[in-house]
Design a protein around this motif. Structure first.
Motif, mmCIF file in Angstrom:
data_model
loop_
_atom_site.group_PDB
_atom_site.id
_atom_site.type_symbol
_atom_site.label_atom_id
_atom_site.label_comp_id
_atom_site.label_asym_id
_atom_site.label_seq_id
_atom_site.Cartn_x
_atom_site.Cartn_y
_atom_site.Cartn_z
ATOM 1 N N GLU A 249 0.831 -1.205 0.000
ATOM 2 C CA GLU A 249 0.000 0.000 0.000
ATOM 3 C C GLU A 249 0.867 1.259 0.000
ATOM 4 O O GLU A 249 1.704 1.464 0.879
ATOM 5 N N ARG A 250 0.635 2.103 -0.986
ATOM 6 C CA ARG A 250 1.428 3.324 -1.108
ATOM 7 C C ARG A 250 0.801 4.454 -0.306
ATOM 8 O O ARG A 250 -0.362 4.430 0.033
ATOM 9 N N SER A 251 1.612 5.435 -0.046
ATOM 10 C CA SER A 251 1.265 6.463 0.927
ATOM 11 C C SER A 251 0.736 7.730 0.267
ATOM 12 O O SER A 251 1.424 8.334 -0.571
ATOM 13 N N PRO A 252 -0.464 8.191 0.638
ATOM 14 C CA PRO A 252 -0.924 9.500 0.149
ATOM 15 C C PRO A 252 0.010 10.636 0.552
ATOM 16 O O PRO A 252 0.241 11.561 -0.227
ATOM 17 N N ALA A 253 0.556 10.570 1.766
ATOM 18 C CA ALA A 253 1.478 11.629 2.203
ATOM 19 C C ALA A 253 2.755 11.612 1.363
ATOM 20 O O ALA A 253 3.268 12.666 0.960
ATOM 21 N N GLY A 254 3.282 10.420 1.103
ATOM 22 C CA GLY A 254 4.462 10.323 0.252
ATOM 23 C C GLY A 254 4.187 10.772 -1.159
ATOM 24 O O GLY A 254 5.036 11.408 -1.804
ATOM 25 N N LEU A 255 3.000 10.465 -1.665
ATOM 26 C CA LEU A 255 2.619 10.893 -3.007
ATOM 27 C C LEU A 255 2.568 12.417 -3.093
ATOM 28 O O LEU A 255 3.030 13.011 -4.088
ATOM 29 N N ALA A 256 2.050 13.063 -2.067
ATOM 30 C CA ALA A 256 1.990 14.529 -2.070
ATOM 31 C C ALA A 256 3.390 15.126 -2.129
ATOM 32 O O ALA A 256 3.630 16.120 -2.837
ATOM 33 N N VAL A 257 4.339 14.539 -1.393
ATOM 34 C CA VAL A 257 5.728 15.004 -1.441
ATOM 35 C C VAL A 257 6.293 14.852 -2.849
ATOM 36 O O VAL A 257 6.945 15.752 -3.392
ATOM 37 N N TYR B 96 8.647 2.182 -2.211
ATOM 38 C CA TYR B 96 9.501 2.090 -1.026
ATOM 39 C C TYR B 96 9.131 3.135 0.021
ATOM 40 O O TYR B 96 9.862 3.355 0.982
ATOM 41 N N CYS B 97 7.976 3.751 -0.196
ATOM 42 C CA CYS B 97 7.331 4.608 0.804
ATOM 43 C C CYS B 97 6.071 3.859 1.228
ATOM 44 O O CYS B 97 4.968 4.143 0.763
ATOM 45 N N VAL B 98 6.249 2.867 2.106
ATOM 46 C CA VAL B 98 5.183 1.918 2.419
ATOM 47 C C VAL B 98 4.338 2.451 3.569
ATOM 48 O O VAL B 98 4.857 2.762 4.647
ATOM 49 N N ARG B 99 3.033 2.524 3.337
ATOM 50 C CA ARG B 99 2.124 2.934 4.404
ATOM 51 C C ARG B 99 1.721 1.740 5.260
ATOM 52 O O ARG B 99 1.652 1.844 6.482
ATOM 53 N N ARG B 100 1.416 0.617 4.600
ATOM 54 C CA ARG B 100 1.119 -0.623 5.321
ATOM 55 C C ARG B 100 1.593 -1.799 4.461
ATOM 56 O O ARG B 100 1.548 -1.716 3.235
ATOM 57 N N TYR B 101 1.976 -2.884 5.131
ATOM 58 C CA TYR B 101 2.350 -4.090 4.401
ATOM 59 C C TYR B 101 1.095 -4.914 4.106
ATOM 60 O O TYR B 101 0.923 -6.043 4.556
ATOM 61 N N ARG B 102 0.252 -4.279 3.314
ATOM 62 C CA ARG B 102 -0.955 -4.908 2.792
ATOM 63 C C ARG B 102 -0.988 -4.589 1.304
ATOM 64 O O ARG B 102 -0.715 -3.454 0.908
ATOM 65 N N ASP C 37 2.925 8.676 6.957
ATOM 66 C CA ASP C 37 1.601 8.399 7.518
ATOM 67 C C ASP C 37 1.440 6.931 7.893
ATOM 68 O O ASP C 37 0.314 6.432 8.017
ATOM 69 N N HIS C 38 2.555 6.233 8.085
ATOM 70 C CA HIS C 38 2.493 4.864 8.592
ATOM 71 C C HIS C 38 1.888 4.874 10.002
ATOM 72 O O HIS C 38 2.172 5.775 10.802
ATOM 73 N N PRO C 39 1.028 3.916 10.349
ATOM 74 C CA PRO C 39 0.383 3.929 11.675
ATOM 75 C C PRO C 39 1.365 3.975 12.844
ATOM 76 O O PRO C 39 1.041 4.519 13.905
ATOM 77 N N ALA C 40 2.582 3.448 12.669
ATOM 78 C CA ALA C 40 3.537 3.436 13.776
ATOM 79 C C ALA C 40 4.030 4.828 14.148
ATOM 80 O O ALA C 40 4.511 5.038 15.270
ATOM 81 N N VAL C 41 3.938 5.786 13.236
ATOM 82 C CA VAL C 41 4.414 7.140 13.538
ATOM 83 C C VAL C 41 3.692 7.696 14.761
ATOM 84 O O VAL C 41 4.309 8.320 15.639
#
Length: 470
Positions: free
Chosen positions: A59-67, A95-101, A138-142
């Motif tokens: 799953e790719r990251s919306p926050a990373g995409l904005a960057v 390689y900007c992984v939001r979740r390993y799903r 925006d990974h949940p662990a943050v």
């Protein structure tokens, strides 16, 4: 090697998102991993391949995409690769992984399970990514586990980086010295291992104590008494004994990571020698022990390197391909390499540029991979060559053998002649038939000549033989 894996696997890397986009355009309908036609999987299953690496399924990251969309440097790189770039072509880094799903846009977990079943039906194993050094902002662990991250003086979480380049602005840095992070890593890798047969661990050397401490210093805290990988891999093996682990490594850390538990490590040094140096440099590299050679991953391109057709033109690329295909260790091939693609696609993009396929090159690669899968068995030996005082061109010949098969490559842009010193008993006193496995040519030779003088070869620039003796 892990149970069920060949000693020298041939791996095919597919850049999943642009591959599916290309299939969707080709078939005139949306295609995900859940509904790739059986005929396409048949095309992927080139005889001689052992595994497929579906790169970038998570799953790719919306926050990373904005960057990525706001970064002028990245945008320029995107337009160099895709002059007709559209906003939807930029989907963010795998390689900007939001979740390993598995990303739902690629078919979600059920789509991946379907793809794995299709590969398994064709005798192919599945490899997936793990990115241990960093995650999306925006990974949940943050929010859930702030102690897992490297923090700067102002209390902010550091961006991910390696010690030789500026930070990557779209990811945040995990702390390899955090006990909580180490425990969480084992759980994540276990969940990934349930979905595949092998894992490619991104930039694995960054997590070693020496490199991590050198990169982050006091921001990382005290150096632990134990290394990051050995205990973690040991526990993972207890849960998933058959999963193969591949380390992306650089900076001459291959042997270290092999000793820390990885089955295979990238051989970037061989890539550099094949791309930029000569036969003597390659030969020196291949003189290392088999315990080291057998656990390297040889490649001419991947998603991080220039396309081989562009970087190794004029026959050099084919000669290098014969070399990597027939050496011990694993071999990594890349989606588009067989067809001669020349544009390296930034991993943020969802679409390849249109490029004509080189059908002759495709046929060469398919034949080479099938032959290599057949001959890479038994004992491998690096062979010596000799020549004449007025003709030193034998120094440009690379030669090795697998039992009754001899590989000779002229790694130079001029013709080369020489004699290859053949191993094995009982050459003398018999006539020998040598068949070139790539083009079918047949050579008859006297056993006495082979035993006394070696095998005479005369090869054109970047020429090669894969000869089976009978």
């Amino acid at each position: 090697m892990q149970t069920g894996w060949p000693a020298s696997p041939a791996i095919y890397e597919i850049d999943t998102w642009p591959w599916l986009t290309g299939l969707s355009r080709r078939l005139g309908r949306p295609v995900t991993l859940a509904d790739v036609p059986a005929g396409v999987w048949d095309e992927v299953a080139t005889p001689g391949l052992d595994a497929v690496w579906l790169m970038g399924v998570w799953e790719r990251s919306p926050a990373g995409l904005a960057v990525a969309r706001a970064d002028d440097g990245l945008q320029r790189a995107f337009r160099r690769a895709l002059p007709d770039l559209a906003p939807d072509d930029v989907v963010g880094s795998p390689y900007c992984v939001r979740r390993y799903r598995v990303d739902d846009r690629l078919g979600g977990p059920s789509g991946l399970a379907k793809a794995r079943a299709e590969l398994r039906e064709r005798g192919l194993k599945l490899i997936l990514d793990y990115v241990p050094n960093h995650v999306a902002p925006d990974h949940p662990a943050v929010l859930g586990h702030p102690d897992w991250f490297v923090r700067l003086e102002d209390g902010s979480i550091a961006n991910g980086r390696d010690p030789f380049f500026p930070p990557w602005p779209d990811v945040v840095q995990l702390n390899a010295f955090s006990a909580g992070l180490r425990a969480a890593t084992l759980d994540v890798m276990s969940r990934i291992a349930e979905q595949c047969d092998g894992m490619r661990c991104d930039m694995a050397m960054l997590l070693t104590n020496e490199i991590f401490a050198g990169t982050w210093g006091r921001h990382a805290g005290p150096v632990p008494a134990t290394e990051f990988w050995p205990g973690l891999i040991g526990e993972l093996r207890e849960r998933h004994p058959d999963v193969a682990l591949i380390a992306e490594v650089y900076w001459d850390t291959e042997w270290l990571l092999q000793q820390q538990g990885f089955d295979f490590c990238y051989d970037k040094r061989l890539y550099d020698r094949l791309a930029h140096e000569d036969a003597a440099s390659v030969r020196a590299h291949l003189a290392a022990g088999r315990d080291y050679q057998d656990r390297l991953v040889r490649f001419l391109e991947n998603h991080d390197e220039p396309r081989a057709a562009a970087a190794m033109p004029d026959g050099r690329g084919r000669a290098a391909a014969v070399a990597v295909a027939t050496l011990p260790g694993a071999t990594l091939w890349h989606d588009g390499q067989f067809e001669g693609r020349r544009t390296r696609l930034p991993v943020f993009l969802a679409r390849y540029p249109d490029e004509p396929a080189d059908l002759g090159l495709r046929d060469f690669y398919r034949r080479l991979i099938e032959v290599a899968g057949d001959v890479r068995r038994g004992e491998w030996r690096l062979l010596g060559t000799s020549g004449w005082p007025d003709n030193p061109s034998h120094q440009d010949l690379l030669a090795w053998s697998w039992d009754a098969t001899v590989v000779v490559v002229n790694y130079a842009a001029h013709p080369a002649q020489g004699r290859v010193e053949l191993p094995g008993p009982a050459l003398a006193g018999r006539a020998w038939r040598l068949v070139d496995r790539l083009d079918g040519r047949v050579f008859e030779r006297s056993g006495s000549e082979l035993a006394t003088d070696g095998l005479f070869v005369d090869l054109p620039p970047w020429g090669f033989h894969i000869l089976t003796l009978s």
